[in-house]
Scaffold this active site. Sequence first.
Site, short mmCIF file in Angstrom:
data_model
loop_
_atom_site.label_atom_id
_atom_site.label_comp_id
_atom_site.label_asym_id
_atom_site.label_seq_id
_atom_site.Cartn_x
_atom_site.Cartn_y
_atom_site.Cartn_z
N CYS A 106 72.91 113.08 -6.10
CA CYS A 106 73.14 111.95 -5.20
C CYS A 106 74.61 111.62 -4.97
CB CYS A 106 72.35 110.75 -5.71
SG CYS A 106 72.07 109.52 -4.42
N HIS A 203 66.66 111.72 -8.47
CA HIS A 203 66.83 111.11 -9.78
C HIS A 203 65.48 111.18 -10.50
CE1 HIS A 203 70.53 109.12 -8.31
NE2 HIS A 203 69.86 108.85 -7.22
N1 GLN Z 1 75.92 105.36 -2.69
C1 GLN Z 1 75.24 106.51 -2.23
C2 GLN Z 1 74.15 106.23 -1.19
O1 GLN Z 1 73.48 105.19 -1.24
C3 GLN Z 1 74.69 107.23 -3.43
C4 GLN Z 1 73.51 106.52 -4.06
C5 GLN Z 1 73.01 107.22 -5.29
O2 GLN Z 1 73.74 107.95 -5.96
N2 GLN Z 1 71.75 106.95 -5.63
O3 GLN Z 1 73.97 107.05 -0.34
#
Ligand code: GLN
Length: 251
Positions: A106, A203
């Site tokens: 992510c 995740h």
């Molecule tokens: N901030 C980024 C987004 O929302 C990554 C989010 C995350 O790592 N879950 O796209």
Amino acid sequence: MNPAEATTPARASKGTIRVVQLYPRDMNIYGDWGNALVLQRRIAWHGYTPELLEYNVGDDWPEDADILVGGGGQDSGQLIIQDDLQTRAPLLKALAEEGMPMLVICGLYQLFGRFFKTHTGTEIPGIGILDVETRGTDERLIGNVKVATPEFGEVLGYENHSGQTTLGPGVRPLGTVAKGTGNNSSDGHEGARYRNVVASYLHGSLLPKNPAIADFLIRTAAERKFGTFAPGEPDDHFAELARQHAARRPR
Ligand code: GLN
């Protein structure tokens, strides 16, 4: 010492495999730390000695890493690490080109790409290991995901991001979404693959439910370091239960 311990000689380690977590202080959400713990446990199950190290903003670079893992983070976490990440960009790029196995999830997936432009218009430069670009949107992509992949079979996980990532010709997708959204709301792809880098939005954490990816990272690390990988007999019982449970979850 019980009698079994007295008569069973400790099996010699096949060697040390060193896992370095990138920025766990600022980039570690929705259980991403679990990826490092799974690698630690499976390395031991395969008969090697695991070492788990952390690299955070301002730290000295840990030498002799064999596997790198990095997690997700809020936009704010990405802003905190961005300068330090840029100072490490040449090294990380060289390691990726040499074939070091890496897993980025992510927020670090986004920053391993060319840039992440947040929904407020701030552009956070990436380090360009991956030929991908990410733009923040007002839409949040949240929920359970199933991905059909050519290398790792069905990959299961959980996504929560507002950045949408498009892949350039220099990478291939990790797979095609069968449930959920993945990289963006238009092309049906999830994640990216380049050399031995695996990048994904998932995740959950990812590796407890997807031991095929964990073993890919371990096998690649062992082959690079020792010339060969001698697998052990991992206990996949809990991974299989977790997969069955995750596969039944609604979006
Ligand atoms: N901030 C980024 C987004 O929302 C990554 C989010 C995350 O790592 N879950 O796209």
